[in-house]
Design a protein around this motif. Structure first.
Motif, PDB file in Angstrom:
ATOM      1  N   LEU A  61       0.846  -1.200   0.000  1.00  0.00           N
ATOM      2  CA  LEU A  61       0.000   0.000   0.000  1.00  0.00           C
ATOM      3  C   LEU A  61       0.880   1.248   0.000  1.00  0.00           C
ATOM      4  N   TYR A  62       1.943   1.245   0.811  1.00  0.00           N
ATOM      5  CA  TYR A  62       2.873   2.377   0.813  1.00  0.00           C
ATOM      6  C   TYR A  62       3.407   2.601  -0.597  1.00  0.00           C
ATOM      7  N   ALA A  63       3.829   1.534  -1.262  1.00  0.00           N
ATOM      8  CA  ALA A  63       4.386   1.650  -2.612  1.00  0.00           C
ATOM      9  C   ALA A  63       3.375   2.267  -3.572  1.00  0.00           C
ATOM     10  N   LYS A  64       2.136   1.803  -3.527  1.00  0.00           N
ATOM     11  CA  LYS A  64       1.112   2.343  -4.423  1.00  0.00           C
ATOM     12  C   LYS A  64       0.844   3.813  -4.133  1.00  0.00           C
ATOM     13  N   LEU A  65       0.794   4.188  -2.852  1.00  0.00           N
ATOM     14  CA  LEU A  65       0.558   5.587  -2.497  1.00  0.00           C
ATOM     15  C   LEU A  65       1.750   6.462  -2.884  1.00  0.00           C
ATOM     16  N   ALA A  66       2.958   5.947  -2.722  1.00  0.00           N
ATOM     17  CA  ALA A  66       4.157   6.721  -3.066  1.00  0.00           C
ATOM     18  C   ALA A  66       4.224   7.012  -4.560  1.00  0.00           C
ATOM     19  N   LEU A  67       3.652   6.135  -5.368  1.00  0.00           N
ATOM     20  CA  LEU A  67       3.676   6.325  -6.820  1.00  0.00           C
ATOM     21  C   LEU A  67       2.519   7.178  -7.328  1.00  0.00           C
ATOM     22  N   LYS A  68       1.601   7.499  -6.446  1.00  0.00           N
ATOM     23  CA  LYS A  68       0.426   8.291  -6.813  1.00  0.00           C
ATOM     24  C   LYS A  68       0.642   9.745  -6.382  1.00  0.00           C
ATOM     25  N   ALA A  69       0.285  10.678  -7.223  1.00  0.00           N
ATOM     26  CA  ALA A  69       0.416  12.098  -6.889  1.00  0.00           C
ATOM     27  C   ALA A  69      -0.338  12.383  -5.593  1.00  0.00           C
ATOM     28  N   ASN A  70       0.336  12.951  -4.620  1.00  0.00           N
ATOM     29  CA  ASN A  70      -0.221  13.299  -3.310  1.00  0.00           C
ATOM     30  C   ASN A  70      -0.733  12.096  -2.516  1.00  0.00           C
ATOM     31  N   GLY A  71      -0.379  10.893  -2.912  1.00  0.00           N
ATOM     32  CA  GLY A  71      -0.877   9.699  -2.239  1.00  0.00           C
ATOM     33  C   GLY A  71      -0.467   9.630  -0.776  1.00  0.00           C
ATOM     34  N   LEU A  72       0.815   9.845  -0.492  1.00  0.00           N
ATOM     35  CA  LEU A  72       1.279   9.787   0.893  1.00  0.00           C
ATOM     36  C   LEU A  72       0.760  10.966   1.705  1.00  0.00           C
ATOM     37  N   GLN A  73       0.687  12.137   1.085  1.00  0.00           N
ATOM     38  CA  GLN A  73       0.155  13.311   1.780  1.00  0.00           C
ATOM     39  C   GLN A  73      -1.310  13.086   2.150  1.00  0.00           C
ATOM     40  N   ASN A  74      -2.093  12.556   1.224  1.00  0.00           N
ATOM     41  CA  ASN A  74      -3.503  12.291   1.503  1.00  0.00           C
ATOM     42  C   ASN A  74      -3.661  11.261   2.621  1.00  0.00           C
ATOM     43  N   TYR A  75      -2.778  10.264   2.662  1.00  0.00           N
ATOM     44  CA  TYR A  75      -2.821   9.252   3.715  1.00  0.00           C
ATOM     45  C   TYR A  75      -2.563   9.896   5.077  1.00  0.00           C
ATOM     46  N   VAL A  76      -1.524  10.727   5.160  1.00  0.00           N
ATOM     47  CA  VAL A  76      -1.192  11.394   6.430  1.00  0.00           C
ATOM     48  C   VAL A  76      -2.321  12.329   6.849  1.00  0.00           C
ATOM     49  N   ASP A  77      -2.882  13.053   5.904  1.00  0.00           N
ATOM     50  CA  ASP A  77      -3.998  13.947   6.226  1.00  0.00           C
ATOM     51  C   ASP A  77      -5.185  13.166   6.783  1.00  0.00           C
ATOM     52  N   ALA A  78      -5.471  12.016   6.203  1.00  0.00           N
ATOM     53  CA  ALA A  78      -6.566  11.179   6.701  1.00  0.00           C
ATOM     54  C   ALA A  78      -6.266  10.649   8.104  1.00  0.00           C
ATOM     55  N   MET A  79      -5.035  10.224   8.326  1.00  0.00           N
ATOM     56  CA  MET A  79      -4.653   9.723   9.650  1.00  0.00           C
ATOM     57  C   MET A  79      -4.791  10.821  10.697  1.00  0.00           C
ATOM     58  N   ASN A  80      -4.461  12.061  10.331  1.00  0.00           N
ATOM     59  CA  ASN A  80      -4.592  13.173  11.264  1.00  0.00           C
ATOM     60  C   ASN A  80      -6.056  13.387  11.672  1.00  0.00           C
ATOM     61  N   LYS A  81      -6.964  13.170  10.737  1.00  0.00           N
ATOM     62  CA  LYS A  81      -8.391  13.347  11.044  1.00  0.00           C
ATOM     63  C   LYS A  81      -8.903  12.262  11.986  1.00  0.00           C
ATOM     64  N   PHE A  82      -8.353  11.051  11.856  1.00  0.00           N
ATOM     65  CA  PHE A  82      -8.800   9.934  12.705  1.00  0.00           C
ATOM     66  C   PHE A  82      -8.215   9.994  14.103  1.00  0.00           C
ATOM     67  N   ASN A  83      -7.064  10.641  14.242  1.00  0.00           N
ATOM     68  CA  ASN A  83      -6.386  10.664  15.552  1.00  0.00           C
ATOM     69  C   ASN A  83      -6.522  11.971  16.251  1.00  0.00           C
TER      70      ASN A  83
END
Length: 83
Positions: A61-83
């Motif tokens: 999943l990390y690999a797929k997000l890293a290859l997607k534009a803003n994928g890792l940023q969007n993941y971190v932003d989502a994690m911030n909303k959950f925590n």
């Protein structure tokens, strides 16, 4: 870049902080986590742990997000909303 990559196998290499994946075309892709993580803006510096855990525990999943534009940023932003 092909966003439809399907990974068959992957492993996390702690010595280099990299993910090594093999896709269906039998080519190997090396994703350097430190470089990918450096493009992400964190609300708190300690939030880098979200990506560290993702790379070590759900590396494809990390690999797929890293290859997607803003994928890792969007993941971190989502994690911030959950925590």
């Amino acid at each position: 870049m092909n966003n439809n990559l399907t990974f068959q196998f992957g492993m996390y290499e702690p010595a280099t902080d990299s993910i090594i994946v093999n896709n269906r075309e039998n080519s190997i892709l090396v994703i350097r986590c430190k470089e990918c993580n450096s493009s992400v803006i964190f609300d708190e510096p300690s939030h880098v742990v979200y990506l560290c855990h993702l790379a070590e525990e759900t590396l494809l999943l990390y690999a797929k997000l890293a290859l997607k534009a803003n994928g890792l940023q969007n993941y971190v932003d989502a994690m911030n909303k959950f925590n």
